[in-house]
Design a protein around this motif. Sequence first.
Motif, short mmCIF file in Angstrom:
data_model
loop_
_atom_site.label_atom_id
_atom_site.label_comp_id
_atom_site.label_asym_id
_atom_site.label_seq_id
_atom_site.Cartn_x
_atom_site.Cartn_y
_atom_site.Cartn_z
N ARG A 61 0.83 -1.20 0.00
CA ARG A 61 0.00 0.00 0.00
C ARG A 61 0.87 1.26 0.00
NH1 ARG A 61 -4.06 0.28 4.81
NH2 ARG A 61 -4.67 -1.68 3.84
N GLU A 62 1.91 1.24 0.81
CA GLU A 62 2.82 2.39 0.87
C GLU A 62 3.51 2.60 -0.48
OE1 GLU A 62 5.08 5.61 2.15
OE2 GLU A 62 3.34 4.68 3.11
N LEU A 63 3.95 1.52 -1.10
CA LEU A 63 4.60 1.64 -2.40
C LEU A 63 3.64 2.16 -3.46
CD1 LEU A 63 6.70 -1.65 -2.32
CD2 LEU A 63 7.61 0.68 -2.35
N GLU A 64 2.39 1.71 -3.43
CA GLU A 64 1.40 2.17 -4.41
C GLU A 64 1.07 3.64 -4.21
OE1 GLU A 64 -1.88 -0.53 -3.93
OE2 GLU A 64 -0.80 -2.18 -4.91
N GLN A 65 1.03 4.09 -2.97
CA GLN A 65 0.74 5.51 -2.70
C GLN A 65 1.85 6.40 -3.24
OE1 GLN A 65 0.09 5.83 1.51
NE2 GLN A 65 -2.06 5.23 1.36
N ARG A 66 3.05 5.90 -3.25
CA ARG A 66 4.17 6.69 -3.74
C ARG A 66 4.15 6.85 -5.25
NH1 ARG A 66 9.42 5.55 -0.05
NH2 ARG A 66 8.36 5.71 1.94
#
Length: 68
Positions: A61-66
């Motif tokens: 999720r963190e990677l996708e938000q970036r």
Amino acid sequence: MVYSEEELLEAKRQIDSTLHKLAETIKTLEGKENPARYKSQITLAKRRIQAFTLAVDLIQRELEQRTT
């Protein structure tokens, strides 16, 4: 704490590796002659899989938000 993309990707890779090993451990223990004897180890491995799966989801999720 802020983690770099590289740190997140490496953490995900390591967790994925551990998840694979835990799944194999469960298969091995459940395949033994008397799997009830290993109930606590099987339960622990399953709980770890749940926790690591949650961690991978959060990292993803963190990677996708970036990227958005």
